[in-house]
Write an enzyme that holds these catalytic residues in place. Sequence first.
Site, PDB file in Angstrom:
ATOM      1  N   LYS A 208     -88.897  -9.265  15.643  1.00 22.12           N
ATOM      2  CA  LYS A 208     -89.053  -9.985  14.268  1.00 22.12           C
ATOM      3  C   LYS A 208     -90.590 -10.165  14.029  1.00 22.12           C
ATOM      4  CE  LYS A 208     -87.092 -10.129  11.353  1.00 22.12           C
ATOM      5  NZ  LYS A 208     -87.195  -9.154   9.911  1.00 22.12           N
ATOM      6  N   ASP A 236     -90.030  -5.238  13.385  1.00 24.84           N
ATOM      7  CA  ASP A 236     -89.810  -5.330  12.008  1.00 24.84           C
ATOM      8  C   ASP A 236     -90.475  -6.466  11.256  1.00 24.84           C
ATOM      9  OD1 ASP A 236     -88.514  -5.438   9.553  1.00 24.84           O
ATOM     10  OD2 ASP A 236     -86.879  -6.410  10.018  1.00 24.84           O
ATOM     11  N   GLU A 261     -89.211  -0.789  12.345  1.00 23.45           N
ATOM     12  CA  GLU A 261     -88.378  -0.980  10.894  1.00 23.45           C
ATOM     13  C   GLU A 261     -89.434  -1.557   9.744  1.00 23.45           C
ATOM     14  OE1 GLU A 261     -85.052  -3.373  12.080  1.00 23.45           O
ATOM     15  OE2 GLU A 261     -84.868  -4.219   9.996  1.00 23.45           O
ATOM     16  N   HIS A 340     -78.038  -4.181  10.131  1.00 23.99           N
ATOM     17  CA  HIS A 340     -79.182  -4.991   9.978  1.00 23.99           C
ATOM     18  C   HIS A 340     -78.269  -6.287  10.460  1.00 23.99           C
ATOM     19  CE1 HIS A 340     -79.539  -8.233   6.883  1.00 23.99           C
ATOM     20  NE2 HIS A 340     -80.903  -8.248   7.051  1.00 23.99           N
TER      21      HIS A 340
HETATM   22  O1  GLR Z   1     -83.978  -7.055   9.550  1.00 25.01           O
HETATM   23  C1  GLR Z   1     -83.761  -8.052   9.504  1.00 25.01           C
HETATM   24  O2  GLR Z   1     -83.416  -8.785  10.472  1.00 25.01           O
HETATM   25  C2  GLR Z   1     -84.190  -8.906   8.263  1.00 25.01           C
HETATM   26  O3  GLR Z   1     -84.985  -8.324   7.675  1.00 25.01           O
HETATM   27  C3  GLR Z   1     -83.405 -10.030   7.789  1.00 25.01           C
HETATM   28  C4  GLR Z   1     -83.375 -11.422   8.336  1.00 25.01           C
HETATM   29  O4  GLR Z   1     -83.445 -12.143   7.276  1.00 25.01           O
HETATM   30  C5  GLR Z   1     -84.620 -12.003   9.128  1.00 25.01           C
HETATM   31  O5  GLR Z   1     -85.721 -11.498   8.557  1.00 25.01           O
HETATM   32  C6  GLR Z   1     -84.547 -13.183   9.349  1.00 25.01           C
HETATM   33  O6  GLR Z   1     -83.531 -13.447   9.888  1.00 25.01           O
HETATM   34  O7  GLR Z   1     -85.575 -13.908   9.393  1.00 25.01           O
HETATM   35 MG    MG Z   2     -85.327  -5.689   8.582  1.00 25.74          MG
END
Ligand code: GLR
Ligand code: MG
Length: 448
Positions: A208, A236, A261, A340
């Site tokens: 992330k 991502d 992503e 997702h």
């Molecule tokens: O692809 C993903 O996992 C996301 O963009 C959504 C989530 O909210 C993620 O950003 C998070 O959990 O912080």
């Molecule tokens: Mg995402």
Amino acid sequence: MVATIEKMAVIPVAGYDSMLLNQAGAHEPFFTRNIVVMHDSEGVEGVGEVPGGEVITKRLESCIPLVEGASIAQWKNVVLSCRKMLENQMRGASGSGGQETAHAQIFKKVTNVLTGVETPMLDILGKHLEVPVAALLGEGQVRDSVRFLGYLFYIGDYRKTDMPYLHDDDTSDEWGRVRREPALTPDAIVHEAEAAQKRFGFHDFKLKGGVFAGSEEMEAVRALKARFPDARITIDPNGCWTLRESLELCRDMVGTLTYVEDPCGAEGRFSGREVMAEFHRLTGLPTATNMIDTDWREMKAAIRLDSVTIPLADPHFWTMEGSVRVAQLCHDLDLTWGVHSNNHFDISLAMVAQAAAAAPGVINACDTHYIWQDGQHLGRVAPHFEDGCLQVPRDGAGLGIDLDHDKLAAAHRLYVDNGCGTRDDARGMRFYIPGWSYDASLPAMVRP
Ligand SMILES: O=C([O-])C(=O)C[C@H](O)[C@@H](O)C(=O)[O-]
Ligand SMILES: [Mg+2]
């Protein structure tokens, strides 16, 4: 006589989370979900799990009169009537009179509620017919083993906050310790991946991003690839890099990043789908998204523009049937399906595994946040990852979750006792950067 649904209950619940950093800030100590439990006239129980928040709780509750008394065989028609009722409710509330943009917004708000109605009914039907939910979806069950990826996060230091983050709760292995401690460097991310791999057996990883400057995050990606040369690795940043920045960061990453992503999004006169199409063309890297291809109208545009090669069709936002319908489309159009995720309990994990077991062709390892929640299951039996995979036995029945009502009650108490409501990732961030507020175009830790 076909069984009818006698009771539908909606239970808002909370679980513990770590201080996970993302482009929107820092996860709070608690995440929330809505659990739907149904019982039919033969005493069979069905469960489903959808995102948290009072709005969704209320919308689910408004579906109860359409569900109770309905035959289990009518599950599709029940979902359809709930869809119509909710759409009318929302059109009325917004006074938008059916404009296209309003339609798309309504689609997104309605589907997570519909998933909450659809899933327990599918669970009950599967139990009666003695087949897993996957066998009732799309073309039926196409695989027994579903691969998941290790979803890695930078982790903030809970000690800097006055918030009640869980810590020292699990000393069973390195993952139990690592997932609560700060991880803010490439070395720490690699260590996190090693610990997750040891407990769960993952072969693939997603980082992330959108937390530090893109160049710093690429160092972490390179370090991961050096440590796990055979892994499929993705990042991502939730669309917070410009196209130019994305190209600079990713051009040399072919062979290191398997796909990217949401590197970038809308810019000036150009939509996110147009910008992502340019990124895909200029780098040759496959693109995944949960941001710009989230309903059928966006899907049409994304396919025409060739913006997205991996639509992440989370069943919570597409319904179980809708998610598998995306998978079928991907299979026929040479795209590859993925999922997702948000923080969730084991019911959602089972839902994703069942949808993936019905997704035809080559698919990507599924996202899951579950590793951050591991140990907090609501079923009697904990999910068990082996070699990064979950099994979906063909002789199973329904979702495969045997709900533990005591655990459910405890998760509800946690929700009530902590006054949990809507997710607010800004609060934790303000301990790092006083006055911090969300900016879609900047990584969370980068402020001018
Ligand atoms: O692809 C993903 O996992 C996301 O963009 C959504 C989530 O909210 C993620 O950003 C998070 O959990 O912080
Ligand atoms: Mg995402």
